[in-house]
Design a protein around this motif. Structure first.
Motif, short mmCIF file in Angstrom:
data_model
loop_
_atom_site.label_atom_id
_atom_site.label_comp_id
_atom_site.label_asym_id
_atom_site.label_seq_id
_atom_site.Cartn_x
_atom_site.Cartn_y
_atom_site.Cartn_z
N GLN A 84 0.67 -1.16 0.02
CA GLN A 84 -0.02 -0.30 0.03
C GLN A 84 0.92 1.20 0.11
O GLN A 84 1.47 1.44 0.69
CB GLN A 84 -0.98 -0.08 1.19
CG GLN A 84 -1.79 -1.20 1.35
CD GLN A 84 -3.10 -1.21 2.02
OE1 GLN A 84 -3.31 -2.30 2.76
NE2 GLN A 84 -3.43 0.13 2.92
N ALA A 94 -2.40 7.03 3.82
CA ALA A 94 -2.19 7.34 5.31
C ALA A 94 -2.77 8.89 5.31
O ALA A 94 -2.70 9.48 6.62
CB ALA A 94 -0.77 7.35 6.07
N LEU A 121 3.50 9.43 6.34
CA LEU A 121 4.33 8.66 7.12
C LEU A 121 5.66 9.62 7.12
O LEU A 121 5.97 10.08 6.08
CB LEU A 121 4.71 7.35 6.77
CG LEU A 121 3.80 6.06 7.22
CD1 LEU A 121 2.50 6.35 6.09
CD2 LEU A 121 4.44 4.79 7.20
N TYR A 139 2.96 -3.67 8.72
CA TYR A 139 1.68 -3.38 9.83
C TYR A 139 1.05 -2.16 9.48
O TYR A 139 1.60 -1.15 9.48
CB TYR A 139 2.07 -3.83 11.31
CG TYR A 139 1.04 -3.53 11.98
CD1 TYR A 139 -0.05 -4.33 12.18
CD2 TYR A 139 1.00 -2.21 12.84
CE1 TYR A 139 -0.96 -4.09 13.01
CE2 TYR A 139 -0.24 -2.06 13.65
CZ TYR A 139 -1.30 -2.99 13.76
OH TYR A 139 -2.09 -2.74 14.68
N ILE A 140 -0.10 -2.08 9.15
CA ILE A 140 -1.03 -0.90 9.13
C ILE A 140 -2.37 -1.04 9.96
O ILE A 140 -2.99 -2.11 10.08
CB ILE A 140 -1.46 -0.67 7.85
CG1 ILE A 140 -0.27 -0.60 6.79
CG2 ILE A 140 -2.48 0.77 7.50
CD1 ILE A 140 -0.52 -0.62 5.10
N ASN A 141 -2.39 -0.27 11.09
CA ASN A 141 -3.08 -0.41 12.16
C ASN A 141 -4.56 -0.61 11.80
O ASN A 141 -4.93 0.17 11.04
CB ASN A 141 -3.22 1.09 13.12
CG ASN A 141 -3.77 0.73 14.45
OD1 ASN A 141 -4.24 -0.50 14.76
ND2 ASN A 141 -4.50 1.81 14.62
N GLU A 144 -5.92 -2.25 9.65
CA GLU A 144 -6.27 -2.43 8.15
C GLU A 144 -6.78 -3.84 7.81
O GLU A 144 -7.65 -4.25 6.94
CB GLU A 144 -4.96 -2.23 7.25
CG GLU A 144 -5.12 -1.71 6.03
CD GLU A 144 -5.78 -0.33 5.62
OE1 GLU A 144 -6.27 0.36 6.56
OE2 GLU A 144 -5.68 -0.08 4.58
N CYS A 200 -1.62 -6.86 5.51
CA CYS A 200 -1.38 -5.36 4.65
C CYS A 200 -0.09 -4.54 5.12
O CYS A 200 0.45 -4.54 6.25
CB CYS A 200 -2.71 -4.65 5.16
SG CYS A 200 -4.18 -5.10 4.61
N ARG A 214 2.89 -1.43 4.06
CA ARG A 214 2.97 -0.47 3.53
C ARG A 214 4.24 -0.19 2.91
O ARG A 214 5.54 -0.61 3.44
CB ARG A 214 3.19 0.78 4.58
CG ARG A 214 3.17 2.28 4.41
CD ARG A 214 1.94 2.74 3.84
NE ARG A 214 0.88 2.98 4.86
CZ ARG A 214 -0.30 3.06 4.76
NH1 ARG A 214 -0.71 3.15 3.44
NH2 ARG A 214 -1.41 3.22 5.60
N HIS A 231 -2.42 1.13 -4.59
CA HIS A 231 -2.44 -0.09 -3.55
C HIS A 231 -2.46 -1.31 -4.73
O HIS A 231 -3.37 -1.56 -5.35
CB HIS A 231 -3.63 -0.31 -2.78
CG HIS A 231 -3.58 1.02 -1.76
ND1 HIS A 231 -2.78 1.82 -1.54
CD2 HIS A 231 -4.60 1.09 -0.75
CE1 HIS A 231 -2.98 2.63 -0.58
NE2 HIS A 231 -4.01 2.16 0.13
#
Ligand SMILES: NC(=O)c1ccc[n+]([C@@H]2O[C@H](COP(=O)([O-])OP(=O)(O)OC[C@H]3O[C@@H](n4cnc5c(N)ncnc54)[C@H](OP(=O)(O)O)[C@@H]3O)[C@@H](O)[C@H]2O)c1
Length: 352
Positions: A175, A180, A185, A197-199, A201, A232, A234, A241
């Protein structure tokens, strides 16, 4: 024809500015109000930073930010809201707007899992729009959500395969940072790096996919039961994506059958001809090194539908296993364009 007054909420953000781009000279909707956080009230759009190329169109440069107040929007005869607000802000603002008779098309996650709110992707579940009529019986307006940006890309790419009896799917996303929001970021975190890791997601991808393909029963959606495993991730791209998809079917198939399904897929009549609808929503490439975000993130015709088509490549079929890579524009198809298409469908079906 008199156009319908609409407001863009979150007009300084990446989704908000995509709304502004997509609504220039729109045949149905006219942007007459904009909102963002309190500090913007009274300022002109032209004073803001352009956070996406073309995100402050000349046509709207003199619009002045209103305070985020539904009464003010209603007094300006705003009938439709396009929301690009953070979820914690969107929850109450969108509910109040719907209670006040405004039709809300939202990108925020706050109401996606509400029982009477559809996660609309017109090519997949235009029939779920009936929930908007049910909402309107309780309040004057309604809330229609679109999916999380990764879920949108995945579910669109599943369209040609839907009759193949999918038992289980394993997906891994790559992604872009624009997912975000702005400014995204910190460069120290994402440059020369990949973050696995994407919170929150992965749960969103699993539960939203089931709801999108669900059926309506007694005014609510019964999700389709699928076993979905998602990672998922990043990656340091800006827009687009990519998702690697592995489908396990109940029964065997072969490459030519599956390739034919993708090539021959056409959108349902309910969607065809809407201004922002891509003529071919799912494209196919057999070029070995495609799709790539750099080249394939703005696909879709006509011009107004650029970025609304998803593309499938790297197709491999082995008996009951189908594997492919798909790419979608997270800011257009996965966000602002998805909401505009939902509003166009609602207008066609006389809900606005
Ligand atoms: N980016 C994507 O790919 C994507 C895809 C699908 C869905 N979404 C969802 O869409 C929404 C917007 O995302 P984004 O990426 O555009 O985020 P963003 O670039 O961070 O923009 C957020 C917008 O919300 C406004 N805002 C923040 N706090 C506010 C408050 N307290 N009151 C009023 N306005 C406030 C900001 O205004 P100020 O500039 O004044 O702070 C800005 O206009 C989020 O819910 C996100 O999860 C994003």
């Amino acid at each position: 024809m008199n156009k319908i007054n609409c407001a863009v909420l979150g007009a300084t953000g990446v989704v908000g500015q995509h709304f502004l781009k997509l609504l220039v000279a729109h045949p149905t909707f006219e942007v007459t109000a904009i909102c963002a956080s309190d500090a913007r009230a009274g300022k002109k759009l032209s004073e803001m930073k352009e956070v996406v190329p073309g995100g402050i169109p000349q046509e709207f440069a003199d619009l002045v930010f209103d305070p985020m107040d539904v009464d003010i929007l209603a007094s300006k005869n705003v009938q439709v809201i396009f929301s690009g607000l953070p979820a914690d802000v969107a929850r109450d603002v969108e509910s109040n707007a719907a209670q006040n008779g405004i039709k809300v098309f939202s990108n925020a996650g706050s109401h996606r899992m509400d029982a009477d709110v559809p996660i609309l992707i017109p090519e997949i579940n235009h029939y779920q729009i009936e929930l908007l009529r049910i909402q309107q019986q309780k309040k004057q307006g309604f809330i229609a959500c679109n999916a999380n940006c990764t879920t949108t890309g995945l579910t669109m790419a599943l369209l040609p395969f839907i009759d193949l009896n999918i038992k289980r799917m394993v997906v891994a996303s790559y992604q872009a940072v624009s997912g975000a929001g702005y400014p995204g970021l910190p460069v120290m975190d994402i440059s020369n790096n990949v973050i696995p890791y994407i919170n929150n997601e992965e749960p969103k991808v699993c539960r939203e996919t089931g709801k999108i393909f669900g059926h309506v029963e007694n005014g609510t959606i019964i999700p389709r039961e699928w076993e979905i495993f998602a990672h998922c991730i990043r990656v340091p791209t800006i827009v687009g994506h990519m998702i690697s998809v592995h489908l396990e079917l109940d029964g065997s198939t072969d490459y030519d059958t599956v390739a034919g399904l993708i090539r021959n897929y056409l959108p349902p009549a309910e969607v065809a001809g809407l201004p922002t609808a891509p003529e071919k929503p799912v494209l196919f490439t057999e070029q070995q090194d495609r799709p790539q975000p750099r080249y394939d993130v703005d696909l879709g015709t006509p011009e107004r539908a650029k970025g609304m088509a998803v593309i499938i490549g790297r197709l491999e079929v082995n008996k009951n296993i189908v594997r492919f890579v798909t790419l979608s524009n997270n800011l257009v198809r996965g966000a602002a364009g998805g909401s505009v298409l939902n509003a166009e469908l609602a207008y066609r079906l006389k809900l606005i």
